[in-house]
Design a protein around this motif. Structure first.
Motif, PDB file in Angstrom:
ATOM      1  N   MET A  30       0.882  -1.349  -0.004  1.00  0.00           N
ATOM      2  CA  MET A  30      -0.419   0.284   0.002  1.00  0.00           C
ATOM      3  C   MET A  30       0.936   1.121  -0.107  1.00  0.00           C
ATOM      4  N   ALA A  33       2.288   2.147  -3.332  1.00  0.00           N
ATOM      5  CA  ALA A  33       1.291   1.800  -4.610  1.00  0.00           C
ATOM      6  C   ALA A  33       0.855   3.390  -4.202  1.00  0.00           C
ATOM      7  N   GLY A  58     -12.427   0.886   1.825  1.00  0.00           N
ATOM      8  CA  GLY A  58     -11.597  -0.217   1.675  1.00  0.00           C
ATOM      9  C   GLY A  58      -9.389   0.768   1.109  1.00  0.00           C
ATOM     10  N   ASN A  60      -8.101   0.851  -2.018  1.00  0.00           N
ATOM     11  CA  ASN A  60      -8.070   1.762  -2.782  1.00  0.00           C
ATOM     12  C   ASN A  60      -7.661   2.984  -1.588  1.00  0.00           C
ATOM     13  N   PHE A 123     -13.023   3.774  -5.300  1.00  0.00           N
ATOM     14  CA  PHE A 123     -13.080   1.988  -5.332  1.00  0.00           C
ATOM     15  C   PHE A 123     -12.069   1.314  -6.253  1.00  0.00           C
ATOM     16  N   LEU A 127     -14.666  -2.554  -6.172  1.00  0.00           N
ATOM     17  CA  LEU A 127     -16.050  -2.648  -6.390  1.00  0.00           C
ATOM     18  C   LEU A 127     -17.157  -3.778  -6.590  1.00  0.00           C
ATOM     19  N   ALA A 128     -18.015  -3.979  -6.306  1.00  0.00           N
ATOM     20  CA  ALA A 128     -18.516  -5.312  -5.829  1.00  0.00           C
ATOM     21  C   ALA A 128     -19.815  -5.214  -6.374  1.00  0.00           C
ATOM     22  N   ARG A 129     -20.279  -4.373  -6.150  1.00  0.00           N
ATOM     23  CA  ARG A 129     -21.748  -3.744  -6.612  1.00  0.00           C
ATOM     24  C   ARG A 129     -22.429  -2.172  -6.901  1.00  0.00           C
ATOM     25  N   ILE A 152      -6.581   6.798  -8.816  1.00  0.00           N
ATOM     26  CA  ILE A 152      -5.969   5.338  -8.553  1.00  0.00           C
ATOM     27  C   ILE A 152      -6.812   4.150  -8.651  1.00  0.00           C
ATOM     28  N   ASP A 153      -5.746   3.246  -9.413  1.00  0.00           N
ATOM     29  CA  ASP A 153      -5.768   1.880 -10.040  1.00  0.00           C
ATOM     30  C   ASP A 153      -7.197   1.361 -10.650  1.00  0.00           C
TER      31      ASP A 153
HETATM   32  N1  LIG Z   1      -2.453  -5.909  -0.849  1.00  0.00           N
HETATM   33  C1  LIG Z   1      -3.508  -5.050  -1.445  1.00  0.00           C
HETATM   34  O1  LIG Z   1      -4.089  -6.083  -1.592  1.00  0.00           O
HETATM   35  C2  LIG Z   1      -3.342  -4.375  -2.218  1.00  0.00           C
HETATM   36  C3  LIG Z   1      -4.305  -3.438  -2.676  1.00  0.00           C
HETATM   37  N2  LIG Z   1      -4.150  -2.734  -2.843  1.00  0.00           N
HETATM   38  C4  LIG Z   1      -5.140  -1.510  -3.243  1.00  0.00           C
HETATM   39  O2  LIG Z   1      -6.265  -2.312  -2.873  1.00  0.00           O
HETATM   40  C5  LIG Z   1      -7.598  -1.694  -4.113  1.00  0.00           C
HETATM   41  C6  LIG Z   1      -8.950  -3.124  -3.615  1.00  0.00           C
HETATM   42  O3  LIG Z   1      -8.806  -2.948  -2.941  1.00  0.00           O
HETATM   43  P1  LIG Z   1     -10.173  -3.621  -1.911  1.00  0.00           P
HETATM   44  O4  LIG Z   1     -10.786  -4.962  -2.395  1.00  0.00           O
HETATM   45  O5  LIG Z   1      -9.665  -3.101  -0.058  1.00  0.00           O
HETATM   46  O6  LIG Z   1     -11.246  -2.960  -2.407  1.00  0.00           O
HETATM   47  P2  LIG Z   1     -11.755  -1.437  -2.704  1.00  0.00           P
HETATM   48  O7  LIG Z   1     -11.313  -0.506  -2.145  1.00  0.00           O
HETATM   49  O8  LIG Z   1     -11.551  -1.013  -4.218  1.00  0.00           O
HETATM   50  O9  LIG Z   1     -13.469  -1.129  -2.454  1.00  0.00           O
HETATM   51  C7  LIG Z   1     -13.447  -2.071  -1.366  1.00  0.00           C
HETATM   52  C8  LIG Z   1     -14.586  -1.879  -0.119  1.00  0.00           C
HETATM   53  O10 LIG Z   1     -15.518  -1.026  -0.887  1.00  0.00           O
HETATM   54  C9  LIG Z   1     -16.574  -1.911  -0.769  1.00  0.00           C
HETATM   55  N3  LIG Z   1     -18.012  -1.497  -1.792  1.00  0.00           N
HETATM   56  C10 LIG Z   1     -17.744  -2.090  -2.732  1.00  0.00           C
HETATM   57  N4  LIG Z   1     -18.594  -1.869  -3.143  1.00  0.00           N
HETATM   58  C11 LIG Z   1     -19.117  -1.319  -3.035  1.00  0.00           C
HETATM   59  C12 LIG Z   1     -20.785  -0.599  -3.395  1.00  0.00           C
HETATM   60  N5  LIG Z   1     -20.737  -0.510  -4.990  1.00  0.00           N
HETATM   61  N6  LIG Z   1     -20.612   0.668  -2.427  1.00  0.00           N
HETATM   62  C13 LIG Z   1     -20.149   1.068  -1.612  1.00  0.00           C
HETATM   63  N7  LIG Z   1     -19.192   0.140  -1.508  1.00  0.00           N
HETATM   64  C14 LIG Z   1     -18.809  -1.129  -1.551  1.00  0.00           C
HETATM   65  C15 LIG Z   1     -16.250  -2.910   0.061  1.00  0.00           C
HETATM   66  O11 LIG Z   1     -17.615  -3.778   0.863  1.00  0.00           O
HETATM   67  C16 LIG Z   1     -14.858  -3.213   0.523  1.00  0.00           C
HETATM   68  O12 LIG Z   1     -15.297  -2.563   1.892  1.00  0.00           O
HETATM   69  C17 LIG Z   1      -7.248  -1.832  -5.041  1.00  0.00           C
HETATM   70  O13 LIG Z   1      -7.692  -1.093  -6.595  1.00  0.00           O
HETATM   71  C18 LIG Z   1      -5.794  -1.410  -4.606  1.00  0.00           C
HETATM   72  O14 LIG Z   1      -5.897  -0.043  -5.104  1.00  0.00           O
HETATM   73  C19 LIG Z   1      -3.074  -1.559  -3.243  1.00  0.00           C
HETATM   74  O15 LIG Z   1      -2.876  -0.878  -1.975  1.00  0.00           O
HETATM   75  C20 LIG Z   1      -1.708  -2.430  -3.238  1.00  0.00           C
HETATM   76  C21 LIG Z   1      -1.946  -3.657  -2.839  1.00  0.00           C
END
Ligand SMILES: NC(=O)C1=CN([C@@H]2O[C@H](COP(=O)(O)OP(=O)(O)OC[C@H]3O[C@@H](n4cnc5c(N)ncnc54)[C@H](O)[C@@H]3O)[C@@H](O)[C@H]2O)[C@@H](O)CC1
Ligand SMILES: Nc1ncnc2c1ncn2[C@@H]1O[C@H](COP(=O)(O)OP(=O)(O)O)[C@@H](O)[C@H]1O
Ligand SMILES: [K+]
Length: 502
Positions: A30, A33, A58, A60, A123, A127-129, A152-153
């Motif tokens: 992180m 990133a 999350g 992101n 996000f 992104l799940a929905r 970002i991403d």
């Molecule tokens: N260790 C890792 O997995 C790394 C992840 N990275 C970052 O982490 C991101 C992925 O992180 P996450 O898996 O936490 O996912 P995100 O940060 O993309 O979003 C997930 C969060 O959003 C919520 N959510 C999903 N859809 C929603 C919606 N429609 N409305 C409201 N809330 C919603 C979920 O319940 C969860 O809390 C990557 O895109 C990248 O930017 C970077 O930090 C590199 C390392």
């Protein structure tokens, strides 16, 4: 030239998990990133300025908090607006929130119009929905403010796997993504929302993951399979492609395809014409030869000569029973075959029958080159179609539609458009990105089918031939630019080939 894998969100999570298991903590990833994002932001805003960072719930959002800290330390005036207070975050994102360590305002109070740069960390791949409520409103304010946006991403609201908008999506000028691009960066509308995409190496490897092998289309995919010319060879070594002509008044499409096949390097190309259309074809053809066939039986007789090793049929053939019989004759002859346009639409509502023909045991590849309308008509009617065919046509993702049709028909599929997808029956795919909107011109697709046939005539395997043809067709069109007409595309191929082959 290196292959450019495009990982979906599940594969990306797996890649992250493996990296963490191998000893790099998630928070370290992180930090990398967030730093890459901050570097990209500084390139967009070289002087100290006002930066608004929007952070989601999350990881992101976690990247966003890290970037905010670094940007503030580098002298920018940074405001962070977040969907959740830092106290409500968990895991690495919570740690990143604490690293930021300054005030966080609620998303509803974010003022993108007052920023010199907006960093979108709402996000990413999680992104799940569909988005709803205050996020949708915030995104509308960001898009309406007209300020430069760095995503970002993934631009928030774009599905990383499909490129589709989930409720609403940020329009970014640039996107910084990690390890490799995702399909949603190349598939529209995601491609338009992402702007220029840069890939930052954060120490996560994209190689050796299970699941669909999807790549960005480029020479690294197919140049090794490109037919090499034999210094002692003769024209028959480079194959003889046949292109079927429509009747009088419908002959231009076949000539465009034939020209594409010849320029792509086929040793010989002939237009198969009815006696009635012979004069008009003859009036326009020079290097390309002609064969007269008045019905599919005569075509089958012609195909007893195995020097004719590649076929292209469909453009301007007419829709109906007659065209179906030509297609049957072509498929029965088991040559490398391109089916386009009316060859596909003639089976509208008969997807099962069509697939049975294409799936029959054969030695040589079949390449289908539908645009979206042709795919829909083939798989979804009108008429009686199976639930399986209808399900494929109804898949929201272009990638999934192309892969689905390829498996269903056991054929290579070129699903055309601004983000053409080439898919194999085994589930691998490439997404093309070097085209130009000027390629959307009458007859452009006919030339593409001819190029595929011309490459297969030279013995190039079907998937590589299709991916190569799509790339060269796009390249020729993009180099020509404004004013492009279909006739220009074959004439652009020699320059493209010279650059490819050296
Ligand atoms: N260790 C890792 O997995 C790394 C992840 N990275 C970052 O982490 C991101 C992925 O992180 P996450 O898996 O936490 O996912 P995100 O940060 O993309 O979003 C997930 C969060 O959003 C919520 N959510 C999903 N859809 C929603 C919606 N429609 N409305 C409201 N809330 C919603 C979920 O319940 C969860 O809390 C990557 O895109 C990248 O930017 C970077 O930090 C590199 C390392
Ligand atoms: N906006 C675009 N960007 C890149 N390529 C495009 C765009 N629009 C169309 N094309 C390409 O142009 C060709 C059009 O083919 P097709 O739809 O069969 O048209 P036609 O039947 O007129 O030949 C396809 O190869 C398609 O991928
Ligand atoms: K984002």
């Amino acid at each position: 030239m290196r292959m450019q894998p495009l990982l979906n969100s599940r594969q990306m999570r797996e890649a992250d998990r493996r990296t963490i298991e191998n000893g790099t903590p998630g928070f370290t990833l992180m930090l990398r990133a967030g730093e890459a994002a901050a570097d990209a932001a500084c390139r967009m805003l070289p002087q100290a300025g006002r930066v608004l960072v929007l952070c989601g719930p999350g990881n992101n959002g976690g990247d966003g908090f890290v970037a905010a800290r670094i940007l503030a330390d580098r002298g920018h005036r940074v405001t962070v607006a977040a969907m959740k207070p830092v106290a409500d975050l968990s895991g690495d994102a919570a740690e990143a929130g604490h690293l930021w360590g300054e005030a966080v305002c609620p998303l509803a109070a974010a003022d993108p119009a007052g920023a010199d740069l907006v960093v979108d960390a709402l996000f990413g791949t999680g992104l799940a929905r569909d988005l709803q409520g205050e996020v949708v409103e915030a995104i509308a304010r960001v898009n309406g403010a007209g300020r430069p946006v760095l995503a970002i991403d993934v631009p928030s609201g774009i599905d990383a796997d499909t490129g589709l908008v989930r409720g609403a999506a940020v329009k970014a000028e640039r996107t910084v993504t990690f390890a490799c691009r995702k399909p949603g960066h190349l598939l529209y509308p995601g491609r338009a929302h992402a702007g220029a995409v840069e890939v930052a190496d954060i120490g996560v490897s994209c190689m050796g993951l299970d699941g669909p092998a999807v790549h960005a289309n480029g020479p690294e995919i197919w140049l090794p399979a490109f037919p090499r010319i034999d210094p002692a060879g003769h024209k028959y070594d480079r194959g003889h492609a046949l292109v079927l002509s429509g009747g009088p008044g419908h002959t231009g499409a076949a000539r465009l395809a034939a020209r594409g096949a010849l320029r792509a390097g086929a040793g010989l190309v002939s237009v198969v014409t009815s006696a009635r259309a012979l004069a008009v074809n003859a009036a326009h053809l020079t290097a390309i030869m002609m064969r007269v066939c008045d019905d599919p039986d005569e075509f089958s007789d012609l195909l007893t000569d195995d020097r004719f090793n590649a076929l292209a049929l469909g453009p301007a053939l007419g829709v109906g029973e007659a065209t179906r019989r030509w297609v049957e004759a072509a498929l029965e002859a088991d040559r490398a075959t391109v089916l386009d346009a009316d060859a596909l639409t003639s089976f509208s509502g008969m997807a099962e029958g069509f697939a049975a023909l294409a799936r029959a045991p054969r030695e040589h590849p079949v390449v289908l080159t539908p645009h979206e309308g042709e795919l829909r008509r083939l798989l979804a009617g009108p008429g009686e179609v199976s639930a399986e065919a209808r399900e494929i046509a109804g898949r929201p993702s272009k990638l999934d539609r192309a892969v689905g049709l390829a498996a269903f028909a056991n054929a290579i599929v070129v699903l055309k458009g601004a983000d053409t997808v080439v898919a194999s029956p085994e589930g691998s795919a490439v997404i093309n990105e070097n085209g130009s909107p000027y390629l959307g011109t009458a007859g452009s697709g006919d030339v593409l089918g001819g190029i595929v046939a011309g490459l297969m005539a030279q013995g190039m395997p079907g998937f590589e031939a299709a991916a190569c043809a799509v790339w060269m067709h796009a390249e020729a069109g993009a180099r020509f630019g404004p004013g492009l007409i279909a006739e220009d595309i074959p004439e652009g191929l020699p320059a493209v080939l010279r650059d490819l082959l050296g």
